[in-house]
Motif scaffolding. Sequence first.
Motif, short mmCIF file in Angstrom:
data_model
loop_
_atom_site.label_atom_id
_atom_site.label_comp_id
_atom_site.label_asym_id
_atom_site.label_seq_id
_atom_site.Cartn_x
_atom_site.Cartn_y
_atom_site.Cartn_z
N GLU A 136 32.77 -19.45 81.56
CA GLU A 136 31.89 -20.44 82.07
C GLU A 136 32.14 -21.62 81.42
O GLU A 136 32.04 -21.62 80.14
N PRO A 137 32.10 -22.85 81.91
CA PRO A 137 32.42 -23.02 83.24
C PRO A 137 33.86 -22.25 83.75
O PRO A 137 34.60 -22.12 82.97
N VAL A 138 33.73 -21.87 85.05
CA VAL A 138 34.73 -21.04 85.69
C VAL A 138 36.17 -22.05 85.69
O VAL A 138 36.09 -23.07 86.16
N PRO A 142 29.41 -13.26 83.01
CA PRO A 142 29.94 -14.33 82.24
C PRO A 142 30.38 -13.84 81.00
O PRO A 142 29.78 -12.85 80.25
N ARG A 161 29.05 -21.72 87.90
CA ARG A 161 28.89 -22.82 86.76
C ARG A 161 30.06 -23.55 86.33
O ARG A 161 31.05 -22.86 86.50
#
Length: 175
Positions: free
Chosen positions: A80-82, A107, A175
């Motif tokens: 994350e962020p993805v 995550p 996210r």
Amino acid sequence: MSSTVPTFPELFGKARHTAVHLEMRDAYAVDYETGPFADWRAGVRLDPNDRASWWRPWLDLIQETVNRGVVVRRARIISEPVSEYILFEHSGTFTNVAAGEQVRWLPRRNASDIPLPGNDFWLIDGSLIRWNHFTGDGASAGGEISEDPAAAKLCSDAFEAVWARAIPHDQYKIR
């Protein structure tokens, strides 16, 4: 290790109780110019009411397997962020769920203390492993079959640890 890798229908046909899949990459090789990923990048989204347009024959295989009483679970460890690819995967995962597959997202920062195998895998009934090998750019480098009990235990323990911490698909917010 076996040199003969069964097809996915053959592999799932052997499943009697469980089929679990652990994915640990943030991207898999995709054609940025054509195909489902390119379509998604251009704004095309799968229609929940148009099952015929979904990923076939894969989802048919999942549904047939689940209908035989096999529990099919997939866990994805993601950064994350993805990545853009994970956004693409997440947007279409409702089709896996509709076919009967249970999917969770973990995550990567929450997986740091989990002993993990070096490759993505499918584990059938806790004993038959299909390793999924990939090149550095995410292209498939083929599969490999193993029934090594120590490797199967590692895969099972890793999957269950990830599963216990992971967030169900319908609750995971990108996210």
